[in-house]
Design a protein around this motif. Structure first.
Motif, short mmCIF file in Angstrom:
data_model
loop_
_atom_site.label_atom_id
_atom_site.label_comp_id
_atom_site.label_asym_id
_atom_site.label_seq_id
_atom_site.Cartn_x
_atom_site.Cartn_y
_atom_site.Cartn_z
N ARG A 28 0.72 -1.21 0.20
CA ARG A 28 -0.19 0.02 0.09
C ARG A 28 0.82 1.51 -0.10
O ARG A 28 0.41 2.39 -0.34
CB ARG A 28 -0.88 -0.07 1.20
N GLN A 30 1.50 4.15 -3.14
CA GLN A 30 0.14 4.72 -3.42
C GLN A 30 -0.39 5.69 -2.13
O GLN A 30 -0.91 6.83 -2.37
CB GLN A 30 -1.22 3.74 -3.70
N ASP A 31 -0.27 5.12 -1.08
CA ASP A 31 -0.55 5.78 0.34
C ASP A 31 0.16 7.00 0.49
O ASP A 31 -0.32 8.02 0.70
CB ASP A 31 -0.67 5.16 1.51
N ARG A 65 1.62 8.91 -2.12
CA ARG A 65 1.24 9.75 -2.84
C ARG A 65 -0.19 10.22 -2.69
O ARG A 65 -0.18 11.52 -2.76
CB ARG A 65 1.10 9.15 -4.23
N ARG A 66 -0.91 9.65 -2.23
CA ARG A 66 -2.24 10.17 -1.57
C ARG A 66 -2.09 11.11 -0.40
O ARG A 66 -2.53 12.27 -0.52
CB ARG A 66 -3.30 8.96 -1.36
N ASP A 109 5.21 6.92 -14.12
CA ASP A 109 4.56 5.95 -13.10
C ASP A 109 4.19 4.61 -13.93
O ASP A 109 4.32 3.51 -13.61
CB ASP A 109 3.28 6.51 -12.71
N GLN A 147 5.56 0.90 -13.32
CA GLN A 147 4.83 0.03 -12.54
C GLN A 147 5.00 -1.63 -13.14
O GLN A 147 5.14 -1.74 -14.07
CB GLN A 147 3.31 0.28 -12.94
#
Length: 199
Positions: free
Chosen positions: A17, A20-21, A23-24, A189, A193
């Motif tokens: 996680r 993504q976390d 970046r959020r 990105d 990935q």
């Protein structure tokens, strides 16, 4: 931590996680800091987030986005400290609407700091936390990112991910121009990935 090491760290953490976390959370951080208000960065009495302050300042300079550049708020300020290191806890108590407080708390902060952050939130400041999972710290936050404990990433690593992501650009700030890094972020990105799992 330089960009190459952050990229390697993201590769190691791909499938978790954390990329993504981070970046959020970084996007929430950038969106909450307005130019007229600013970002107040504070830690606990035992842990002052010097490293995060330096990284956020660097990312703000490199990305051309001043929003993530913080004011480091310190528990102890000496008489001879330079101005950028002479901001005490009273600054959090004076925070209000249009300002953002980022609290980095690997462990539970003292009650005095929690009260100041709570007062700042009541006065209209936005509160974000990078913390070790203390429920009272999390309860103060408009947004939080929890690391350490049994998780796969400690809080220091989480700070590196967040500071690097704060200089990236998922979406440009409202009304702001897209920088060169903004235009490269999407293709970079997609190229980095891992391939989709095939079952």
């Amino acid at each position: 931590m330089d960009a190459v090491r952050v990229a390697l760290l993201r590769d190691v953490l791909a499938g978790t996680r954390w990329p993504q976390d981070a970046r959020r959370f970084a996007l929430a951080l950038r969106a909450s800091v307005v130019p007229r208000g600013g970002l107040l960065l504070a830690g606990t009495e035992a842990y002052e987030p010097w490293h995060l302050a330096a990284h956020l300042s660097d990312e703000a300079a490199w990305s051309g986005q001043p929003e993530p550049a913080p004011t480091l708020v310190r528990h102890r300020v000496a008489a001879g400290d330079p101005a950028h290191l002479a901001v005490g806890l009273g600054r959090i108590a004076a925070a209000g609407r249009g300002e953002t407080v980022l609290l980095v708390a690997p462990e539970r902060p003292g009650e005095g700091l929690l009260e100041r952050v709570h007062d700042a939130r009541r006065a209209g400041a936005r509160v974000l936390t990078l913390d070790g999972g203390d429920p009272e710290v999390g309860g103060l936050a408009h947004d939080s990112l929890v690391g350490g404990g049994d998780d796969e990433v400690d809080l220091d690593t989480a700070q590196h991910l967040v500071s690097a992501a704060a200089g990236e650009n998922g979406r440009p700030p409202a009304g702001g121009p897209r920088t060169f890094r903004d235009r490269l972020a999407g293709p970079a990105d997609r190229l980095t990935q891992p391939p989709p799992a095939r079952w």
